[in-house]
Design an enzyme around this catalytic site. Structure first.
Site, short mmCIF file in Angstrom:
data_model
loop_
_atom_site.label_atom_id
_atom_site.label_comp_id
_atom_site.label_asym_id
_atom_site.label_seq_id
_atom_site.Cartn_x
_atom_site.Cartn_y
_atom_site.Cartn_z
N GLY A 155 -7.92 7.12 -2.42
CA GLY A 155 -7.77 8.45 -1.84
C GLY A 155 -8.72 9.49 -2.42
O GLY A 155 -8.53 10.69 -2.22
N HIS A 157 1.86 -1.31 -5.36
CA HIS A 157 0.81 -0.32 -5.10
C HIS A 157 0.77 0.69 -6.25
O HIS A 157 1.82 1.03 -6.81
CB HIS A 157 1.09 0.39 -3.76
CG HIS A 157 -0.06 1.21 -3.29
ND1 HIS A 157 -0.33 2.45 -3.81
CD2 HIS A 157 -1.03 0.96 -2.38
CE1 HIS A 157 -1.42 2.94 -3.22
NE2 HIS A 157 -1.86 2.05 -2.35
N GLY A 189 -6.40 2.71 3.18
CA GLY A 189 -5.40 3.77 3.25
C GLY A 189 -5.76 4.79 4.31
O GLY A 189 -5.56 4.58 5.51
N GLY A 190 -6.35 5.90 3.88
CA GLY A 190 -6.63 7.03 4.78
C GLY A 190 -7.30 6.65 6.08
O GLY A 190 -6.91 7.13 7.16
N GLU A 200 0.55 3.76 -6.31
CA GLU A 200 1.39 4.95 -6.13
C GLU A 200 2.85 4.63 -6.47
O GLU A 200 3.59 5.48 -6.96
CB GLU A 200 1.24 5.47 -4.68
CG GLU A 200 -0.12 6.12 -4.49
CD GLU A 200 -0.68 6.04 -3.09
OE1 GLU A 200 0.06 5.74 -2.14
OE2 GLU A 200 -1.90 6.27 -2.94
N TRP A 255 -0.43 2.87 5.91
CA TRP A 255 -0.28 4.22 6.48
C TRP A 255 0.40 5.17 5.49
O TRP A 255 0.50 6.37 5.74
CB TRP A 255 0.50 4.17 7.80
CG TRP A 255 -0.21 3.42 8.89
CD1 TRP A 255 -1.40 2.75 8.80
CD2 TRP A 255 0.22 3.26 10.25
NE1 TRP A 255 -1.73 2.19 10.02
CE2 TRP A 255 -0.75 2.48 10.92
CE3 TRP A 255 1.35 3.69 10.98
CZ2 TRP A 255 -0.64 2.14 12.28
CZ3 TRP A 255 1.47 3.34 12.32
CH2 TRP A 255 0.48 2.58 12.96
N GLU A 296 -7.39 -2.78 -6.35
CA GLU A 296 -7.50 -1.37 -6.01
C GLU A 296 -7.67 -0.54 -7.28
O GLU A 296 -6.66 -0.18 -7.91
CB GLU A 296 -6.25 -0.90 -5.27
CG GLU A 296 -6.01 -1.62 -3.96
CD GLU A 296 -5.25 -0.74 -2.99
OE1 GLU A 296 -5.74 -0.55 -1.87
OE2 GLU A 296 -4.18 -0.22 -3.35
C1 PEP Z 1 -4.47 2.49 -0.50
O1 PEP Z 1 -3.59 3.30 -0.30
O2 PEP Z 1 -4.17 1.33 -0.78
C2 PEP Z 1 -5.85 2.92 -0.39
C3 PEP Z 1 -6.79 2.08 -0.71
O3 PEP Z 1 -6.09 4.22 0.03
P1 PEP Z 1 -7.50 4.87 0.47
O4 PEP Z 1 -8.18 3.86 1.37
O5 PEP Z 1 -7.12 6.11 1.17
O6 PEP Z 1 -8.28 5.07 -0.78
#
Ligand code: PEP
Length: 255
Positions: A170, A94, A231-232, A96, A10, A164
């Protein structure tokens, strides 16, 4: 036999009240889907409240981050002892956290070890940046991230890895299923070299990056891909259960 897993990150979204509402609105639908592990990772301030809402359900709780020290003068941080008993999973490394907060593989390595020491299952994120992808360096980058963040860690199937690609997070621009599968095969090869092949075949590896209910099938239909870190789309009360139920159906068909 690897149990499929779909985890929702989230991120820094939802107030406590909103997190409770989101968890309440998804609980019944998620709870009904068996044979697949479902994990939601709300902001840390909402973990207790969401944990109460998910009590006695089959939906698991995860944290988005954790520090490696047990306690002390680390203002703003959350320790493994604080998470133990509250969550089963913790997202570590992650992109981020790496990009915005300067987390290195060496720090992530300590976090992975600390999580395992306290019985938490790390969801370790690895992935290449756009320029690395374009330079054909994906495998080199992933190998380096895995080797450094798992150095000295004993083989364990309690680890989950999320591949990822940073450029897919995102952005609405997901990797294609075959490319994700190829990189995930490489991840298992690295694990086999670092640890051993049996463990490498049992560790779950997820794909993450712009996963939605429209493209989840492309990923989970690959036998190498055990699920997704979302994520989103995990913030949408209809979308996340739809991703989970599609994954369950596809994996039950033998993917
Ligand atoms: C994430 O934050 O790990 C991610 C994959 O985000 P999103 O699905 O929004 O790309």
């Amino acid at each position: 036999m690897r149990i499929p897993l779909i985890a929702g990150n989230w991120k820094m979204n939802t107030t406590v009240a909103e997190a409770m509402e989101l968890a309440s609105s998804m609980r019944a639908r998620l709870d009904k889907i068996e044979g697949i592990e479902k994990v939601v990772c709300p902001p840390s301030i909402s973990l207790t409240a969401v944990g109460r809402i998910l009590q006695d359900s089959s939906v698991r709780l995860g944290a988005q981050n954790m520090y490696f020290e047990v306690k002390g003068a680390y203002t703003g941080e959350i320790s493994p002892t604080m998470l133990k008993g509250l969550v089963q999973f913790v997202i570590l490394g992650h992109s981020e956290r790496r990009a915005c907060f300067g987390e290195t593989d060496e720090v992530i390595n300590k976090k992975v070890q600390a999580a395992l020491d306290f019985g938490l299952k790390p969801i370790l994120c690895v992935g290449e940046r756009l320029e690395e992808n374009e330079a054909g360096e994906t495998e080199r980058v992933i190998t380096k991230q895995l080797t450094r963040s798992l150095g000295g860690i004993k083989p364990t199937i309690n680890l989950v890895i999320a591949y990822e690609p940073v450029w897919a997070i995102g952005t609405g621009r997901a990797a294609d299923g075959l490319t994700a599968k190829t990189t995930i095969k490489c991840i298992r090869d690295v694990l086999a070299k670092l640890w051993d092949n049996d463990v490498a075949q049992e560790v779950r590896v997820l794909y993450g990056g712009s996963v939605t209910s429209n493209n989840i099938a492309e990923f989970v239909s690959q036998s190498e891909i055990d699920g997704a870190l979302v994520g989103g789309a995990s913030l949408k009360a209809d979308e996340f259960p739809s991703i989970v139920s599609q994954s369950f159906v596809i994996k039950r068909q033998g993917a």
